[in-house]
Design a protein around this motif. Structure first.
Motif: not given
Length: 617
Positions: A107-110, A114-128, A134-142
Motif C-alpha cells: 500500500r506504500l507503493v500503490l 508512492n515508493i518506487r526506489f528503496y535502498a536500506g542498510s541494516p542497523l545491527r548491534t555489536r553482537s549482531g 537506515l534507508c533512502v527512498i525515492d518516488t521514481k525508479p533508479r
C-alpha cells in the motif's frame, strides 16, 4: 534484483530475542536525537533522495527514530521495506518497487508516499542483533545503485549504529558506580538462554550479592545523612568489585545488590561467595565511623531455570531467604517460587475475601475466671476459608496483610463482625466481654480511635465490654501515636491487654505507657510450666508481680487439667486454652456456653471437687 536468502529468515526464538534487545535498548517512542537527525539529513542530501529514515522494527510496526520527507512517525510492519532489510547482512536495493513481486501490491507503493526506489542498510548491534535500518527512498525508479553508493550507505548506517550503541550504553550503565545495570543483566541473561540451543559456552551459575537490605540504608541516611550514605554505597561497590576482580562484568541490579555470572561447577560459585565474604571481614569506614556489613548471597544453577525472566527473581528470592535465616547463602530451589506465588495469591485475593460473606469468619475461644469457673469472655479469632486454597491460617495471612494497607480493612472487618455478634448475644441474654486483636499498624493511624468509637455506637456496645489486644513484641518501639491511641481507648472505658507477654522485651513498669490493665501470658510459656522448672518459676513470678501491680493476668495455652490447676493455684485470674474449649463458631459457642453455664458449681465448693470433665467440650 537481490532477493534475501530464505535461510536468513529468523526463527521464533531469534525474533523473540531481537524484540527483547530492541525493547531493552529504550529507543522506541523516545524524543528525537540531534545526531541521528543529522545523519538522516546527510543521507537525504548525499543520495538526492526525498525520503530518508532511521527505522526501528518493532513486533507489529516500524517506528522512525529519525526521518526526512515523511510526516508519519510509524507504519505497520507488514508494509515496511525495512522489515526485509533486517533479514540481510548487506544493503537491500529495490530499483523499482512496482516490478518487485514482494512490494508491487504494497500500500506504500500503490498509495502515499508512492515508493518506487528503496535502498536500506541494516542497523545491527555489536553482537549482531538487527534493530532496524537506515534507508533512502525515492518516488521514481533508479535502475542504478552502484557499489560505491552501497558502501556509502553502509558507512552512514555504521555511524547511526555507533550513536545508537552509545544511547544503549547510557541505558545499560549505572551512573553512580559505572557498573552495568539491571537492564543489561536481563539483556545478557536473555542472550545466554538464546545461545543454549547453539551449544555456545555459557555460564553455569549466577550469584547475587545482597550487601544490605534497603531498610538498613534508609536508616543509615537518617543516622548519618544522605551524603555519607552515598559514600557508604560507593565504598560497598568498590569492595565488591575488588573482591571480584577476576570476574567480569559485575552488575548492579538493585540499590545494594550485585550480580555476576560464573563459569564452571558449583565450587566456582562458592569461591565467589567466599571471596566477597572475606572482603567484608573488615568494616567500612564512613565519616570515620566503622560500619560492619554481612552480605548474604543467592546462588542459582542456570540449567535449572526454564525462563530467562526467572533468573533475577530466583537470585533475589534465595538471597532474601538467606538474609531472613541469618545464613550466608541459599541455593535456589523451585519451591521458593511456589511459596512466593502463594504469598502473592493470598494478598491479591484477600480484598475479595473482605467482600465475600462466605470466606472470612470469626471463631470465639472462651476465657474462664479461675476463681469462679465462669466463662467471662471470648477472644474473637479470624478464620479464612479460601475457595481455592482451603483453610488459610491467620499465622500465614495476617503477617502478610500487616505489610500492606490491607491490615486496616482487615481489622475493621474483625471489629465490625465481633461487635455485631456481641450485640446479638447481649440481646439473647448472654453477657460477656470480647477480646479483639489489633495490630500496632492500626494503632499508628490517627483514624483508628474514631473508627472504633463509630463501630461501638453502630452496634450499641458499651466500651467496657471490649478488650483490645496488642502483642508485647510489637510495642518495643514507644511510638507516640500508639501510646496516645491506647490511652484514648482506655480513657473511654475499654480494656487494653498485652498479648503474648513473656516473648518480648518489655518490663512490667514500661507497660504503664500503654495503658494496659491485662497481661496474657504467652502459650509457649504456659504449655511448659510443668516440664521446665525455670519456666514454672518465671510464670509463677510474673503472675505474682503483675497482680501486685494491679494487672489482671490471663494464662493462654491451658491444654491440660494439670496446667489448669497449676495456674489456678498461683492465683492467676483467667485461663484460655484447649482444656477449656477450642475456638468455636458462634452457634457452636452458644451451645457450649449453655452447657458450660449449667455445670458451673457454686464458687463456695472447694476447687478440687470440680468435675472438669463436664466443663470440657
Amino acid at each position: 534484483m537481490n532477493l534475501p536468502d530464505q535461510n536468513e529468515l529468523p526463527s521464533p526464538v531469534i525474533e523473540r530475542h531481537r524484540l527483547y534487545v530492541l525493547q531493552e535498548s529504550c529507543l522506541l517512542d523516545t524524543p528525537p536525537d540531534a545526531a541521528l537527525d543529522r545523519i538522516t539529513q546527510l543521507a537525504a542530501r548525499l543520495f538526492k533522495a526525498p525520503i530518508a529514515l532511521i527505522s526501528l522494527i518493532d513486533e507489529q510496526r516500524q517506528w522512525f527514530k529519525a526521518r526526512v520527507g515523511v510526516e508519519v512517525a510509524q507504519t505497520e510492519r507488514k508494509d515496511a521495506f525495512c522489515a526485509h532489510t533486517i533479514l540481510r547482512h548487506d544493503v537491500l536495493v529495490v530499483p523499482d518497487a512496482t516490478l518487485d513481486p514482494r512490494f508491487k501490491q504494497n500500500r506504500l507503493v500503490l498509495g502515499e508516499p508512492n515508493i518506487r526506489f528503496y535502498a536500506g542498510s541494516p542497523l545491527r548491534t555489536r553482537s549482531g542483533v538487527p534493530l532496524g535500518s537506515l534507508c533512502v527512498i525515492d518516488t521514481k525508479p533508479r535502475p542504478e545503485f552502484d557499489e560505491s553508493q552501497r558502501d556509502l550507505l553502509s558507512q552512514l548506517a555504521e555511524m547511526a549504529m555507533d550513536r545508537i550503541e552509545a544511547l544503549r550504553s547510557i541505558a545499560f550503565v549505572d551512573p553512580p558506580t559505572r557498573l552495568l545495570n539491571r537492564a543489561r543483566f536481563s539483556d545478557d541473561v536473555r542472550a545466554i538462554f538464546d545461545e543454549r540451543p547453539i551449544g555456545q559456552i555459557a555460564p553455569s551459575h549466577a550469584v547475587l550479592v545482597n550487601v544490605v537490605p534497603l531498610g538498613y540504608l534508609d536508616q543509615t541516611s537518617i543516622s548519618i545523612g544522605i551524603v555519607a550514605t552515598d559514600r557508604l554505597m560507593a565504598a560497598i561497590s568498590r569492595r565488591v568489585e575488588q573482591a571480584l576482580v577476576d570476574i567480569k562484568p559485575v552488575y548492579r541490579v538493585d540499590y545494594a545488590r550485585f550480580a555476576v555470572f560464573v563459569y564452571g561447577d558449583e565450587s566456582a560459585a562458592m569461591r565467589v561467595i567466599d571471596a566477597v565474604l572475606r572482603a567484608f571481614d573488615a568494616p567500612l569506614l564512613v565519616n570515620q565511623i566503622p560500619v560492619d556489613l554481612s552480605p548474604t548471597f543467592g546462588l542459582v544453577d542456570l540449567s535449572r531455570i526454564d525462563e530467562p525472566t526467572d533468573v533475577l527473581r530466583a537470585l533475589m528470592s534465595s538471597s532474601e531467604i538467606a538474609r531472613r535465616a541469618r545464613v550466608p547463602f541459599r541455593k535456589f530451589a523451585k519451591r521458593m517460587f511456589a511459596a512466593q506465588e502463594r504469598t502473592f495469591f493470598i494478598l491479591n485475593t484477600l480484598p475479595q475475601a473482605l467482600q465475600d460473606e462466605n470466606q472470612l469468619s470469626l471463631a470465639y475461644q472462651p476465657r474462664v475466671d479461675l476463681r469462679t469457673g465462669a466463662c467471662v469472655g471470648v477472644e474473637a479469632l479470624l478464620r479464612w476459608s479460601h475457595p481455592l486454597l482451603g483453610e488459610v491460617s491467620p499465622a500465614e495471612f495476617i503477617p502478610l496483610a500487616e505489610k500492606t494497607s490491607l491490615m486496616s480493612a482487615l481489622t475493621d472487618w474483625v471489629m465490625d463482625h465481633a461487635l455485631k455478634q456481641l450485640a446479638t448475644w447481649e440481646r439473647a441474654g448472654i453477657i460477656l466481654g470480647i477480646s479483639i486483636n489489633v495490630s500496632v499498624l492500626n494503632l499508628e493511624q490517627r483514624g483508628f480511635v474514631p473508627r472504633y468509637i463509630s463501630l461501638l455506637r453502630t452496634h450499641g456496645i458499651e466500651p467496657k465490654r471490649v478488650e483490645l489486644e496488642v502483642t508485647e513484641s510489637a510495642l518495643t518501639a514507644n511510638a507516640k501515636l500508639v501510646t496516645e491511641n491506647l490511652r484514648k481507648v482506655a480513657d473511654m472505658g475499654s480494656i487494653v491487654a498485652i498479648d503474648d507477654f513473656g516473648t518480648g522485651y518489655n518490663n512490667l513498669s514500661k507497660l504503664q505507657l500503654y495503658s494496659a490493665t491485662v497481661l496474657k501470658i504467652d502459650q509457649s510459656l504456659v504449655r511448659r510450666v510443668l516440664d521446665n522448672q525455670y519456666t514454672r518459676t518465671l510464670v509463677e513470678g510474673v503472675i505474682a508481680l503483675a497482680q501486685k501491680l494491679d494487672y489482671r493476668v490471663v494464662a493462654e495455652g491451658v491444654e491440660t487439667q494439670e496446667i489448669y490447676e497449676a495456674v489456678a493455684g498461683w492465683q492467676c485470674d483467667e485461663a484460655q486454652g484447649y482444656y477449656i474449649a477450642r475456638p468455636l463458631a458462634a452457634p457452636v459457642f452458644e451451645a457450649w456456653y449453655s452447657t458450660f453455664s449449667r455445670n458451673i458449681i457454686d464458687s463456695s465448693v472447694p476447687r478440687d471437687s470440680l468435675d472438669r470433665d463436664k466443663l470440657v467440650t
